[in-house]
Design an enzyme around this catalytic site. Sequence first.
Site, PDB file in Angstrom:
ATOM      1  N   TRP A 288      40.408  24.436 -96.892  1.00  0.00           N
ATOM      2  CA  TRP A 288      39.916  24.377 -98.051  1.00  0.00           C
ATOM      3  C   TRP A 288      41.004  23.942 -99.284  1.00  0.00           C
ATOM      4  CZ3 TRP A 288      38.780  29.002-101.639  1.00  0.00           C
ATOM      5  CH2 TRP A 288      38.122  28.683-102.714  1.00  0.00           C
TER       6      TRP A 288
ATOM      7  N   ASP B  37      30.726  33.207 -97.181  1.00  0.00           N
ATOM      8  CA  ASP B  37      31.834  33.906 -98.116  1.00  0.00           C
ATOM      9  C   ASP B  37      31.596  35.212 -97.918  1.00  0.00           C
ATOM     10  OD1 ASP B  37      31.930  31.055 -98.640  1.00  0.00           O
ATOM     11  OD2 ASP B  37      32.250  31.078-100.693  1.00  0.00           O
TER      12      ASP B  37
ATOM     13  N   ARG C 201      38.267  25.682 -91.251  1.00  0.00           N
ATOM     14  CA  ARG C 201      38.363  24.363 -92.078  1.00  0.00           C
ATOM     15  C   ARG C 201      39.297  24.543 -93.090  1.00  0.00           C
ATOM     16  NH1 ARG C 201      32.617  22.707 -94.736  1.00  0.00           N
ATOM     17  NH2 ARG C 201      32.117  24.772 -95.684  1.00  0.00           N
TER      18      ARG C 201
ATOM     19  N   ASP D 156      32.432  30.017 -93.795  1.00  0.00           N
ATOM     20  CA  ASP D 156      33.670  30.083 -94.421  1.00  0.00           C
ATOM     21  C   ASP D 156      33.682  31.665 -94.590  1.00  0.00           C
ATOM     22  OD1 ASP D 156      33.909  27.415 -94.344  1.00  0.00           O
ATOM     23  OD2 ASP D 156      33.137  27.228 -96.342  1.00  0.00           O
TER      24      ASP D 156
ATOM     25  N   THR E  79      31.502  32.360-107.212  1.00  0.00           N
ATOM     26  CA  THR E  79      31.916  33.127-105.818  1.00  0.00           C
ATOM     27  C   THR E  79      32.597  34.308-106.202  1.00  0.00           C
ATOM     28  OG1 THR E  79      31.621  30.878-104.997  1.00  0.00           O
ATOM     29  CG2 THR E  79      32.769  32.690-103.869  1.00  0.00           C
TER      30      THR E  79
END
Length: 693
Positions: free
Chosen positions: A613, A523, A611, A550, A464
């Site tokens: 993580w 992302d 949310r 996200d 990522t």
Amino acid sequence: MSDSRRTPRHRRRRTALTIGLPVALAASGALAYGSVFGLGLGLGLGEKDRAAAAVPAWTTAAADGFAAVNALGQQGTYGGRGGRTVTVTSLADLEKYAAAPEPYVIVVAGAITVNPTGKEIKVASDKTIIGSGTSGHIVGGGFFLAQGVHNVIIRNLTIRDSYQGVWNDKEHDFDAIQMDGAHHVWIDHNDLRHTADGLIDVRKDSTYVTVSWNRLSNANKAFGIGWTQNVVTDITIHHNWIRETEQRNPSTDNAAHAHLYNNYLEDTPGTAITSSYGNYARGRTRMLLENSYFQGMRNPVIRDSTAVLAQRGNVLSGTSGRNESGGGAAFDPRAYYGYTADAAVDVPAVVKAGAGPRSSLGSASATRSAAGAGAGATRTLTVAKDGSGQYTTVQAAVNAVPAGNSSRVVISVKPGTYRETVTVPADKPHVTIQGSGASRKDTVIVYGNAAGLRKPDGSGTYGTPGSATVAVRSDDSRLRNLTVSNDFDEAAHRSLTGHQAVALLAAADRIVLDGLIITGDQDTLELETAAKDVPGRVYVTNSYVVGNVDFVFGRATAVIDRSVITLKKRWDGTSAGYITAPSTPAGSKGILINRSTVNGDVAASSFFLGRNWHPGGDTTADPQATVRDSRLSAAIKRTPWTDMGGFSWKEDRFAEYRNTGPGAGPASSDRPHLTDARAADQEVADWLGGWTP
């Protein structure tokens, strides 16, 4: 980051909502658009670059309120930013540069007497006219902005003494500032007084105007808006001290949207000047008047029967006569821009202390970095695809910055699309990468890596963070006036595991992202620290962040302020997603979304605010996200937070405060709201911990 849900490891029990203790702070003022660039070292450049002056924050400042709205082909109001900075001491030079077709930042140093008296200096588009400290005076005249003039800042000046001896003067139209059909104008921190006619006239369909932090005094007419049958003008008027003026305080005629807040109107008893009225909504004006303070005014608030005037939170002290409202609902300013109003009881002290010219504006003393970046002269490296700069890629310019540099280096990137990845390594702090175009859309850095793609050298997948188009790993670095994009094609890689595709990675401390478009899918914006136990603060302002899953995530202490968060459909056309996914370490601040707007062409009730993580099932993480004073579209779910990886979001730190719009909702066990007391500890200054970008 992963989109998967892992089975949790051992998890401690905590209360449903735990707010961390606030960071102890020194008092800090309002955050300005842009940054105070530090001073740089010699880089072995040409003579032209050695002569580059340090760039003070006031040369890069831009407006708030309606003047900040993108419209009519203009991207907010930033004046002469990007043009030459010139200092003037004569009327001839002021007129020359004010009327020039090129952008200029014009510093008025000393008192300039206008001849003949009452002459209005013509101002062309793309100008900042600013007084040098408190010394910049325009005596006996003013400024005029004609039809179509746009992107003008008039700031930190004293404009005075065109008065011709007749109190309600019908013969001499001598204003301090007059505009006829102009747009995107910011009038800020001026002292306007003793003119023959109005101090400010916003006329003939002028629009996208903000008037802020001015002192208006000792005149028959303070401030008129209108002189048109068209309902066009959008105007914000805040934190002005209007005193010892008889009428037009202001008078607002046929304004489409007039937002007046935190103004202090004062009529001092025992003087020769007595107010006839205060704020006036005329014609078909729609006015919202909030958290202002009226001291001793006659008829403090009046309206025509045809106008809409909504009041809230105002204080009237020693007033008499009419105080009116009605006509229906006005409008919600947060549909257009973010703002935070001071409490009305604090307005006299706040406005008296802050309105009018500031010694720190227009002054060379403002060229020191707030982060202590050093004492040399700022150096500029230029990048241009066509070879007209020193480098043809952004990364080549970054590579030219010496390791361990202790002073600001500005990498100025000319308009164009740069298809490359860029990394600013940790050993090169104090780097600014900024587009030199008129718009953030003009300069684009784009690439299409994703977490699951294999690297060309066969050393594995990108992961990522490794997928980032731009990675900033150095402290005290900044990005401005750019588009940063990851255009990874999810539809073409459906079978790939790892669709995370970062546009921008920030993994250091004191990073400013100012005036950007940051766009991707999953992302988009990764906000990290250099290491888990190392602090990392990021301030994002006046920017657009676009994504679907996200797309604002990580463990950094991050503020997204006065920005637009745009929700995007997934590659298959469906609407579903999550804005934030914080992985905050215990004891740290997480993600704060403040004074911003959430919008996007997606289905109603299809997106979560966020949310929790817990990377790799980390039980020590304590994710935090707060969304406050923002406008939420109908895309936000009624229960806006959800679990991730088997961890309950209710055991982490998620909350809202004073949000508006169709996506906002009342407090419940599934939708925690901060109390006023807790909200006071969750403001921008608390997040930044003593750092002022």
